[in-house]
Design a protein around this motif. Structure first.
Motif, short mmCIF file in Angstrom:
data_model
loop_
_atom_site.label_atom_id
_atom_site.label_comp_id
_atom_site.label_asym_id
_atom_site.label_seq_id
_atom_site.Cartn_x
_atom_site.Cartn_y
_atom_site.Cartn_z
N SER A 44 65.23 -29.22 -5.08
CA SER A 44 63.89 -29.04 -5.66
C SER A 44 63.99 -28.60 -7.11
O SER A 44 63.22 -29.05 -7.95
N ASP A 159 59.06 -34.45 -3.22
CA ASP A 159 59.86 -33.35 -2.69
C ASP A 159 59.56 -33.16 -1.21
O ASP A 159 58.51 -32.62 -0.86
N GLU A 160 60.44 -33.62 -0.35
CA GLU A 160 60.30 -33.49 1.10
C GLU A 160 58.89 -33.86 1.57
O GLU A 160 58.25 -33.08 2.28
MG LIG Z 1 63.48 -27.74 -1.77
#
Ligand SMILES: [Mg+2]
Ligand SMILES: Nc1ncnc2c1ncn2[C@@H]1O[C@H](COP(=O)(O)OP(=O)(O)O)[C@@H](O)[C@H]1O
Length: 380
Positions: A44, A159-160
């Motif tokens: 991240s 991000d995810e």
């Molecule tokens: Mg992360």
């Protein structure tokens, strides 16, 4: 044409937490790059530095050959979709998707066209007048992606984005992302801790650990030629088996001894070449994937023997866990063609013969963890 280059990118948080060490990567136009690794490895942070949401502590970030370290996020022509897709609760889906364009003072009819097009791509046209609370998790995630699509960014950062969804929905959305990627054909940088997402989505994947890049390669290369023990163990389920052993040199031919009561494991030609000149006796780790171990019917010079501890019937295949020289080993065996006796679950304590085909074996230096095929280099 868009190109993103990270050169020696580094992130140090206060209190001297080094979250990312020396990250180097050239991302090509329209490439789908996946950053993957366990929680806390710096994925991240890296993505946020690319987005401009996190200051870069060292190194250079280029977008189309322009240094953008100090360029504001809104001027980078990138859009980010986060794990928690924070939709505005008081706005309809339509308003949520139109919001960024409205802020930019885009004309109403242009906004309308873009929102409707994005809704069509994502299959959420019927939901445009709903509020987020009247949507399922998967639908909300689509809206979040839609919000990014309407901006027509040159680079998509995610991000995810699927990690809040249940397993079934996650599989479905994964397939949809592949389709989406074909339709909007732009550059993606995608973060996940899930190796299946990485393998299925990425043109290339970047495997990270403790802020350090371990390997950057296509999914097939990473699976076939993991650079080190970490990558070998991280990619593939159940994970690769590892057995400690010792390199044996017999004339010019190398093999690996795993113990005194068992045959030495033969190694393929490619490895013989890579090992040339090395001394015998070196401690190594032999790796073999569960799907590459083969059951043998009768003992021979190349068969190994283990004792079954547990077996798991998966339907199409069986995971057989065994004790092999004090190691826990696991093999995946297709059910079709398997002797009847194996098809009924646990056969605890049964002895089992198996082969490890030379060309499917991986050998790692026990000390550095690096694959012997990658030479002595320790600097990757
Ligand atoms: Mg992360
Ligand atoms: N704002 C912050 N301040 C201090 N340390 C942070 C901050 N954000 C993340 N970290 C640390 O940096 C490392 C990498 O975090 P992160 O990039 O979030 O990892 P990932 O996304 O791979 O799970 C972790 O050790 C994390 O605790």
């Amino acid at each position: 044409m868009i190109k993103v280059s990270l050169k020696n990118i580094k992130k140090v948080y206060d209190k001297n937490v080094v979250a990312v060490h020396d990250f180097n990567l050239d991302i090509h136009d329209k490439e789908f790059i996946v950053l993957v690794g366990p929680s806390g490895c710096g994925k991240s942070t890296t993505l946020r530095m690319i987005a401009g949401l996190e200051e870069i502590s060292g190194g250079e970030l280029y977008i189309n050959d322009k240094l953008v370290n100090d360029v504001a996020p809104k001027d980078r022509d990138i859009a980010m979709v986060f794990q928690n897709y924070a939709l505005y609760p008081h706005m309809t889906v339509y308003e949520n998707m139109a919001f960024a364009l409205k802020l930019r003072k885009v004309k109403k009819d242009v906004i309308d066209k873009k929102v409707k097009e994005a809704a069509e791509i994502l299959g959420i046209t019927d939901l445009l007048q709903r509020k987020p609370k009247a949507l399922s998790g998967g639908q909300r995630q689509r809206v979040a992606i839609g919000r990014a699509i309407v901006r027509e960014p040159q680079v998509f950062l995610m991000d995810e984005p699927l990690s809040n969804l249940d397993a079934k929905l996650r599989n479905q959305m994964r397939a949809e992302l592949i389709k989406l990627r074909k339709r909007i054909d732009t550059t993606f940088i995608y973060v996940t801790h899930d190796q299946t997402e990485a393998m299925t989505l990425g043109d290339r994947i970047v495997i990270m650990k403790d802020g350090l890049v371990q390997q950057i390669d296509t999914p097939v290369e990473v699976y076939n030629h993991p650079y080190n023990l970490f990558v070998a163990g991280f990619i593939g389920t159940p994970q690769m088996n590892f057995f400690e052993g010792e390199l044996v040199k017999n004339g010019d031919v190398y093999s690996v001894s795993l113990g005194k009561d068992c045959p030495a494991a033969a190694l393929p030609e490619s490895m013989q070449k890579a090992l040339k000149g090395r001394d015998g006796g070196k401690k190594v780790v032999l790796g073999i994937r569960p799907e590459h171990i083969q059951l043998a019917e009768s003992a021979g010079p190349d068969t190994f023997s283990g004792t079954i501890t547990v077996s798991e019937m998966m339907g199409n295949e069986i995971y057989i866990h065994m004790d092999f020289l004090g190691n826990d080993a696991i093999m995946r065996v297709p059910t079709i063609g398997l002797p009847e006796e194996y098809q009924h679950g646990v056969i605890k304590d049964k002895k089992l013969l198996f082969r490890m085909p030379a060309e499917l074996i991986h050998i790692f230096d026990a000390e550095s963890g690096v694959s012997v095929l990658c030479g002595e280099a320790e600097d990757k």
